[in-house]
Design a protein around this motif. Structure first.
Motif, PDB file in Angstrom:
ATOM      1  N   MET A 287      -7.999  -6.853  -6.836  1.00 53.47           N
ATOM      2  CA  MET A 287      -8.501  -5.779  -5.956  1.00 53.47           C
ATOM      3  C   MET A 287      -8.060  -4.407  -6.465  1.00 53.47           C
ATOM      4  O   MET A 287      -8.832  -3.442  -6.430  1.00 53.47           O
ATOM      5  CB  MET A 287      -8.032  -6.003  -4.520  1.00 53.47           C
ATOM      6  N   HIS A 288      -6.802  -4.302  -6.929  1.00 52.67           N
ATOM      7  CA  HIS A 288      -6.361  -3.008  -7.459  1.00 52.67           C
ATOM      8  C   HIS A 288      -7.114  -2.650  -8.747  1.00 52.67           C
ATOM      9  O   HIS A 288      -7.460  -1.488  -8.961  1.00 52.67           O
ATOM     10  CB  HIS A 288      -4.841  -2.985  -7.661  1.00 52.67           C
ATOM     11  N   CYS A 289      -7.371  -3.633  -9.601  1.00 56.75           N
ATOM     12  CA  CYS A 289      -8.149  -3.352 -10.821  1.00 56.75           C
ATOM     13  C   CYS A 289      -9.517  -2.769 -10.458  1.00 56.75           C
ATOM     14  O   CYS A 289      -9.974  -1.784 -11.064  1.00 56.75           O
ATOM     15  CB  CYS A 289      -8.349  -4.627 -11.644  1.00 56.75           C
TER      16      CYS A 289
ATOM     17  N   LEU B  26       3.174   5.930  -7.861  1.00 59.25           N
ATOM     18  CA  LEU B  26       3.881   4.824  -7.208  1.00 59.25           C
ATOM     19  C   LEU B  26       2.982   3.613  -7.036  1.00 59.25           C
ATOM     20  O   LEU B  26       3.384   2.468  -7.265  1.00 59.25           O
ATOM     21  CB  LEU B  26       4.330   5.258  -5.803  1.00 59.25           C
ATOM     22  N   HIS B  27       1.761   3.888  -6.596  1.00 60.19           N
ATOM     23  CA  HIS B  27       0.808   2.822  -6.287  1.00 60.19           C
ATOM     24  C   HIS B  27       0.533   1.967  -7.530  1.00 60.19           C
ATOM     25  O   HIS B  27       0.541   0.742  -7.480  1.00 60.19           O
ATOM     26  CB  HIS B  27      -0.475   3.475  -5.766  1.00 60.19           C
ATOM     27  N   HIS B  28       0.316   2.656  -8.648  1.00 57.75           N
ATOM     28  CA  HIS B  28      -0.030   1.951  -9.881  1.00 57.75           C
ATOM     29  C   HIS B  28       1.201   1.301 -10.519  1.00 57.75           C
ATOM     30  O   HIS B  28       1.197   0.101 -10.822  1.00 57.75           O
ATOM     31  CB  HIS B  28      -0.691   2.942 -10.854  1.00 57.75           C
TER      32      HIS B  28
ATOM     33  N   GLU C 238      -0.743   1.013   3.797  1.00 61.13           N
ATOM     34  CA  GLU C 238      -0.064   2.309   3.984  1.00 61.13           C
ATOM     35  C   GLU C 238       0.414   2.888   2.654  1.00 61.13           C
ATOM     36  O   GLU C 238       0.464   4.105   2.485  1.00 61.13           O
ATOM     37  CB  GLU C 238       1.115   2.163   4.958  1.00 61.13           C
ATOM     38  N   HIS C 239       0.759   2.040   1.677  1.00 58.31           N
ATOM     39  CA  HIS C 239       1.234   2.562   0.391  1.00 58.31           C
ATOM     40  C   HIS C 239       0.167   3.400  -0.320  1.00 58.31           C
ATOM     41  O   HIS C 239       0.461   4.143  -1.244  1.00 58.31           O
ATOM     42  CB  HIS C 239       1.777   1.440  -0.513  1.00 58.31           C
ATOM     43  N   ALA C 240      -1.095   3.249   0.098  1.00 60.57           N
ATOM     44  CA  ALA C 240      -2.194   3.974  -0.555  1.00 60.57           C
ATOM     45  C   ALA C 240      -2.330   5.406  -0.052  1.00 60.57           C
ATOM     46  O   ALA C 240      -2.982   6.223  -0.701  1.00 60.57           O
ATOM     47  CB  ALA C 240      -3.513   3.227  -0.332  1.00 60.57           C
TER      48      ALA C 240
ATOM     49  N   GLY D 188      -4.711  -3.851   4.374  1.00 64.45           N
ATOM     50  CA  GLY D 188      -5.898  -4.535   3.863  1.00 64.45           C
ATOM     51  C   GLY D 188      -6.853  -3.588   3.178  1.00 64.45           C
ATOM     52  O   GLY D 188      -6.458  -2.525   2.686  1.00 64.45           O
ATOM     53  N   TRP D 189      -8.103  -3.985   3.165  1.00 63.01           N
ATOM     54  CA  TRP D 189      -9.135  -3.300   2.380  1.00 63.01           C
ATOM     55  C   TRP D 189     -10.459  -3.279   3.136  1.00 63.01           C
ATOM     56  O   TRP D 189     -10.742  -4.201   3.902  1.00 63.01           O
ATOM     57  CB  TRP D 189      -9.400  -4.072   1.076  1.00 63.01           C
ATOM     58  N   ALA D 190     -11.266  -2.258   2.840  1.00 65.37           N
ATOM     59  CA  ALA D 190     -12.691  -2.331   3.149  1.00 65.37           C
ATOM     60  C   ALA D 190     -13.392  -2.699   1.846  1.00 65.37           C
ATOM     61  O   ALA D 190     -12.993  -2.261   0.767  1.00 65.37           O
ATOM     62  CB  ALA D 190     -13.209  -0.993   3.665  1.00 65.37           C
TER      63      ALA D 190
ATOM     64  N   LEU E 104     -11.854  -0.241  -0.948  1.00 64.22           N
ATOM     65  CA  LEU E 104     -10.979   0.859  -0.537  1.00 64.22           C
ATOM     66  C   LEU E 104      -9.673   0.284   0.014  1.00 64.22           C
ATOM     67  O   LEU E 104      -9.686  -0.465   0.995  1.00 64.22           O
ATOM     68  CB  LEU E 104     -11.672   1.712   0.536  1.00 64.22           C
ATOM     69  N   ASP E 105      -8.599   0.632  -0.632  1.00 67.07           N
ATOM     70  CA  ASP E 105      -7.260   0.179  -0.252  1.00 67.07           C
ATOM     71  C   ASP E 105      -6.799   0.966   0.970  1.00 67.07           C
ATOM     72  O   ASP E 105      -6.687   2.191   0.910  1.00 67.07           O
ATOM     73  CB  ASP E 105      -6.314   0.436  -1.441  1.00 67.07           C
ATOM     74  N   VAL E 106      -6.542   0.273   2.073  1.00 69.15           N
ATOM     75  CA  VAL E 106      -6.000   0.970   3.251  1.00 69.15           C
ATOM     76  C   VAL E 106      -4.607   0.448   3.624  1.00 69.15           C
ATOM     77  O   VAL E 106      -4.188   0.553   4.772  1.00 69.15           O
ATOM     78  CB  VAL E 106      -6.966   0.941   4.468  1.00 69.15           C
TER      79      VAL E 106
HETATM   80 FE   LIG Z   1      -2.589  -0.929  -2.959  1.00 73.08          FE
END
Ligand SMILES: [Fe+2]
Length: 204
Positions: free
Chosen positions: A75-77, A27-29, A165-167, A126-128, A161-163
């Motif tokens: 960021m996802h890449c 789903l994420h990708h 909720e979808h992750a 967001g992200w770390a 690191l994707d934080v």
């Molecule tokens: Fe994401």
């Protein structure tokens, strides 16, 4: 104008099990990341139309969309590339990245604790981020809200690191902390080291 495209994952959707499940990865990708690619292409198209018409009355929201979807895409890449199957994840105990982490954070453990706490404490989605900051020549731990807010301009992410909720929500529900703690098992340290050496050499 060449359009942005969704990149292939460098591993199978189930490769990060048991820490990140196949359904979440798929789903994420294919849905979430694809939506950022589509949003970025749509916003760039709107900007091109504005340029052609000479009508810049909507430039502010268009550039806001480019920042959001563009950062969502990049960021996802990076995120996909800095993960690998758990059996291939090997944390460095020496080398240039390890030395820089010890210099900037005191120890590997101290860095990981700082990064984990940053991830767990992101307000909302967001992200770390671990980023190389080329002016001060040091590594920084940052939080990115959404994909693009709170970052230090000019710094280059080398581990993210994707934080959102979808992750993690399908597997971990609201337990973001368990997701973050498990995620360290699928970090592709070889790729993080490669990114570090490229940006450090390339940007001073
Ligand atoms: Fe994401």
């Amino acid at each position: 104008m060449e359009e942005y495209k969704l990149p292939e994952l460098p591993y199978a959707y189930n490769a990060l099990e048991p820490y990140i499940d196949e359904a979440t990865m798929r789903l994420h990708h294919t849905k979430h990341h694809q939506a950022y690619v589509n949003g970025l292409n749509a916003a760039l198209k709107k900007l091109k139309e504005a340029q052609e018409k000479g009508d810049f009355s909507s430039i502010q929201p268009i550039l806001r969309q480019i920042a959001f979807h563009g950062s969502g895409h990049t960021m996802h890449c990076i995120f996909w590339s800095v993960m690998c199957p758990p059996q291939k994840s090997k944390e460095p105990t020496s080398g240039k990245l390890h030395s820089q982490i010890v210099k900037d954070f005191g120890s590997m453990e101290s860095f990981k604790k700082t990064f984990s706490e940053a991830a767990k404490a992101v307000e909302g989605n967001g992200w770390a981020v671990l980023a190389w900051e080329p002016i001060g020549k040091r590594l920084l731990v940052l939080q990115a809200e959404n994909h693009q807010k709170l970052v230090v301009q000019g710094s280059v992410p080398i581990l993210v690191l994707d934080v959102w909720e979808h992750a993690y929500y399908l597997k971990y529900q609201n337990n973001r902390a368990a997701y973050v703690d498990g995620w360290w098992n699928v970090v592709n340290w070889q790729e993080v080291e490669r990114r570090f050496e490229v940006v450090k050499n390339g940007l001073g």
